[in-house]
Enzyme design. Structure first.
Site, mmCIF file in Angstrom:
data_model
loop_
_atom_site.group_PDB
_atom_site.id
_atom_site.type_symbol
_atom_site.label_atom_id
_atom_site.label_comp_id
_atom_site.label_asym_id
_atom_site.label_seq_id
_atom_site.Cartn_x
_atom_site.Cartn_y
_atom_site.Cartn_z
ATOM 1 N N LYS A 173 24.599 12.061 13.334
ATOM 2 C CA LYS A 173 23.435 11.460 12.688
ATOM 3 C C LYS A 173 22.858 10.388 13.583
ATOM 4 C CE LYS A 173 24.310 7.691 12.061
ATOM 5 N NZ LYS A 173 24.711 6.591 13.011
ATOM 6 N N TYR A 261 22.695 5.459 6.242
ATOM 7 C CA TYR A 261 23.803 5.577 5.284
ATOM 8 C C TYR A 261 23.352 5.160 3.880
ATOM 9 C CZ TYR A 261 27.081 6.192 9.171
ATOM 10 O OH TYR A 261 27.754 6.670 10.270
HETATM 11 P P1 NDP Z 1 28.167 5.626 23.061
HETATM 12 O O1 NDP Z 1 27.138 5.009 23.930
HETATM 13 O O2 NDP Z 1 29.507 4.978 23.012
HETATM 14 O O3 NDP Z 1 28.390 7.137 23.492
HETATM 15 C C1 NDP Z 1 27.354 7.979 23.893
HETATM 16 C C2 NDP Z 1 27.817 8.789 25.088
HETATM 17 O O4 NDP Z 1 26.775 9.701 25.406
HETATM 18 C C3 NDP Z 1 28.041 7.995 26.366
HETATM 19 O O5 NDP Z 1 29.319 7.421 26.436
HETATM 20 C C4 NDP Z 1 27.853 9.051 27.438
HETATM 21 O O6 NDP Z 1 29.050 9.811 27.545
HETATM 22 C C5 NDP Z 1 26.819 9.980 26.824
HETATM 23 N N1 NDP Z 1 25.472 9.798 27.396
HETATM 24 C C6 NDP Z 1 24.769 10.759 28.004
HETATM 25 N N2 NDP Z 1 23.579 10.303 28.416
HETATM 26 C C7 NDP Z 1 23.527 9.009 28.072
HETATM 27 C C8 NDP Z 1 22.549 8.002 28.237
HETATM 28 N N3 NDP Z 1 21.365 8.232 28.809
HETATM 29 N N4 NDP Z 1 22.822 6.761 27.786
HETATM 30 C C9 NDP Z 1 23.980 6.502 27.159
HETATM 31 N N5 NDP Z 1 24.959 7.438 26.964
HETATM 32 C C10 NDP Z 1 24.731 8.684 27.415
HETATM 33 O O7 NDP Z 1 27.540 5.732 21.616
HETATM 34 P P2 NDP Z 1 28.259 6.054 20.235
HETATM 35 O O8 NDP Z 1 29.491 6.815 20.488
HETATM 36 O O9 NDP Z 1 28.352 4.827 19.442
HETATM 37 O O10 NDP Z 1 27.155 6.987 19.506
HETATM 38 C C11 NDP Z 1 26.931 8.323 19.869
HETATM 39 C C12 NDP Z 1 26.332 9.089 18.690
HETATM 40 O O11 NDP Z 1 27.250 9.084 17.608
HETATM 41 C C13 NDP Z 1 25.033 8.502 18.130
HETATM 42 O O12 NDP Z 1 24.187 9.540 17.724
HETATM 43 C C14 NDP Z 1 25.486 7.715 16.914
HETATM 44 O O13 NDP Z 1 24.480 7.613 15.924
HETATM 45 C C15 NDP Z 1 26.643 8.559 16.453
HETATM 46 N N6 NDP Z 1 27.633 7.763 15.727
HETATM 47 C C16 NDP Z 1 28.051 8.202 14.511
HETATM 48 C C17 NDP Z 1 28.971 7.505 13.810
HETATM 49 C C18 NDP Z 1 29.443 8.021 12.503
HETATM 50 O O14 NDP Z 1 30.173 7.313 11.826
HETATM 51 N N7 NDP Z 1 29.073 9.241 12.115
HETATM 52 C C19 NDP Z 1 29.533 6.234 14.300
HETATM 53 C C20 NDP Z 1 29.072 5.888 15.631
HETATM 54 C C21 NDP Z 1 28.153 6.628 16.291
HETATM 55 P P3 NDP Z 1 29.542 10.384 28.944
HETATM 56 O O15 NDP Z 1 29.721 9.181 29.819
HETATM 57 O O16 NDP Z 1 30.820 11.068 28.612
HETATM 58 O O17 NDP Z 1 28.486 11.321 29.423
#
Ligand code: NDP
Length: 410
Positions: A173, A261
């Site tokens: 989401k 949420y």
């Molecule tokens: P993070 O920034 O920690 O993770 C995103 C990952 O995406 C990065 O670590 C990277 O992984 C990859 N990535 C690829 N391109 C980019 C870019 N241009 N900029 C940044 N990251 C990039 O975010 P979150 O894990 O907090 O959130 C990710 C998703 O999960 C969102 O959509 C958020 O809304 C959702 N979410 C849902 C939750 C829930 O409870 N359902 C809770 C938290 C988040 P890599 O280095 O491996 O390529």
């Protein structure tokens, strides 16, 4: 002071004592009667229920795309509790958008991270992909499902490419930045005859399911109002929050990230769709976190039954994730409502507060297994793309209501 602390601890110990489901505490704090033995509401929990875990070779293979905070801290460890799903592939690297912003040496760093996690989770090194060779995942029969855990602005592209590679999709989401992107995702999954599910974990989480059951079965009387608040402080020092301040990658501000949420809760508690929306937005002037995305959104939804939902979302107030449902006979409080663990549900009546002791379950494992099960049984998942589209459509209307100062008819 010590005495009051001691009595509070005793009260809470009693409330949480194993083996009791509902304990009544008068509104003045003294212990009342034990109302019921344990676990009645946990039975409202979602499938899969008591069925045993499938043997590894029968579980569906999942690829996780984006190895960030949520993926590594919540989702990947949860595969250990899945009965129908196993982690078989990882996608990590430097995406096309980031490539313009970062140095090439980051590519090597990402590969190291993916290799370390692959080793930790027993994923074959040959099943590590990056954003450039992602489409070749189509040739990997070990991968059945792709789970998109990227910044919101990348959900549509990687979901569509995943569906075109012939894989089923779970997408975090909010589903995508725009209504058009959501529609394109649904169309791509349909064209490839693949399932598309949005990871609305609260709809698989036992406390929220219990709240839905209590609200919709009339146990609170006639529903009159809902309040739901989701807020936290956006932290520019946290890498996971940096893209959240970037409109292109985040789609919106606190509303898209956590206000969703509150919106979801109002919809799943009533089981209805709102007919009217009004809203206000305020961002602290000069706060650099809110140059591109909004800080605070308050919105009101009117549902066909007459229920009014009053919701807030914020990137500026202290951690809050709560829900209250006001019925003519009782008020339900779920606080925290949408945390990862340790929810609390209290029913307040005129003279008593009843805390519901519901068995916690791993909501991430439940939602992943729900999609695996839907694929195996060829059924529509409970939270398909259309559910994500509806929230994005409503959030756009919330922005419009705030921008125009008008109450919008949905
Ligand atoms: P993070 O920034 O920690 O993770 C995103 C990952 O995406 C990065 O670590 C990277 O992984 C990859 N990535 C690829 N391109 C980019 C870019 N241009 N900029 C940044 N990251 C990039 O975010 P979150 O894990 O907090 O959130 C990710 C998703 O999960 C969102 O959509 C958020 O809304 C959702 N979410 C849902 C939750 C829930 O409870 N359902 C809770 C938290 C988040 P890599 O280095 O491996 O390529």
């Amino acid at each position: 002071m010590f005495d009051s602390l001691k009595s509070e601890l005793t009260r809470r110990t009693l409330l949480y004592k194993a083996g009791f489901g509902l304990i009544a505490v008068s509104t003045f704090g003294t212990i009342g009667t034990i109302l019921k033995p344990t676990r009645t509401l946990a039975q409202a929990g979602p499938a899969p229920t008591k069925e045993p875990s499938l043997p590894p070779e029968k579980k569906l293979g999942w690829a996780v795309v984006g190895l960030g905070k949520f993926a590594t801290e919540q989702i990947m460890p949860s595969f250990g509790e899945c009965k129908r799903s196993k982690l078989v592939a990882l996608v990590s690297g430097v995406d096309a958008f980031a490539e313009r912003l970062v140095e090439k040496r980051l590519v090597a760093r990402h590969r190291t991270k993916a290799e370390r996690l692959a080793q930790q989770y027993g994923v074959n090194r040959k099943n590590i992909y990056n954003y450039q060779n992602y489409d070749t995942i189509r040739d990997n029969p070990e991968v059945d499902v792709i789970y998109i855990i990227l910044p919101n602005g990348l959900h549509a592209e990687y979901s569509i490419r995943g569906a075109q590679a012939g894989k089923h999709i779970m997408c975090e989401k909010p589903m995508a930045n725009t209504v058009e992107e959501c529609q394109a995702m649904i169309a791509a999954a349909k064209k490839s005859d693949r399932k598309l599910m949005i990871a609305y974990r609260a709809q698989y989480e036992p406390y929220n399911l219990a709240a839905i059951e209590l609200a919709q079965s009339g146990k609170l009387g006639k529903l009159k109002a809902i309040t739901s608040d989701h807020g936290r402080n956006l932290d520019p020092k946290d890498p996971a929050d940096r893209w959240r301040a970037n409109k292109k990658l985040a789609g919106g501000g606190s509303l898209y990230d956590i206000g969703i949420y509150s919106l979801q809760a109002a919809r799943y508690i009533t089981g209805e769709e709102p007919q009217e929306i009004s809203a206000m937005i305020y961002s602290t002037p000069g706060d650099p976190r809110f140059r591109e995305v909004e800080e605070n959104v308050n919105f009101v939804l009117r549902f066909p039954s007459g229920v009014l939902a009053n919701c807030t979302s914020s990137y500026g107030y202290s951690d809050t994730k709560r829900l209250q449902v006001f019925g003519s006979d009782a008020v339900l409080e779920l606080d925290p409502a949408t945390d990862y663990y340790q929810h609390r549900l209290i029913i307040k009546r005129k003279d008593t507060n009843e805390e519901q002791n519901i068995q916690e379950k791993n909501q991430f494992a439940l939602e992943m297994d729900h999609l695996s099960e839907s694929i195996m049984a060829n059924k529509q998942p409970k939270t398909p793309g259309e559910e994500g589209l509806q929230d994005v459509r409503l959030m756009q209307l919330i922005y419009e209501a705030a921008r125009t100062g008008r109450t919008i008819k949905v």
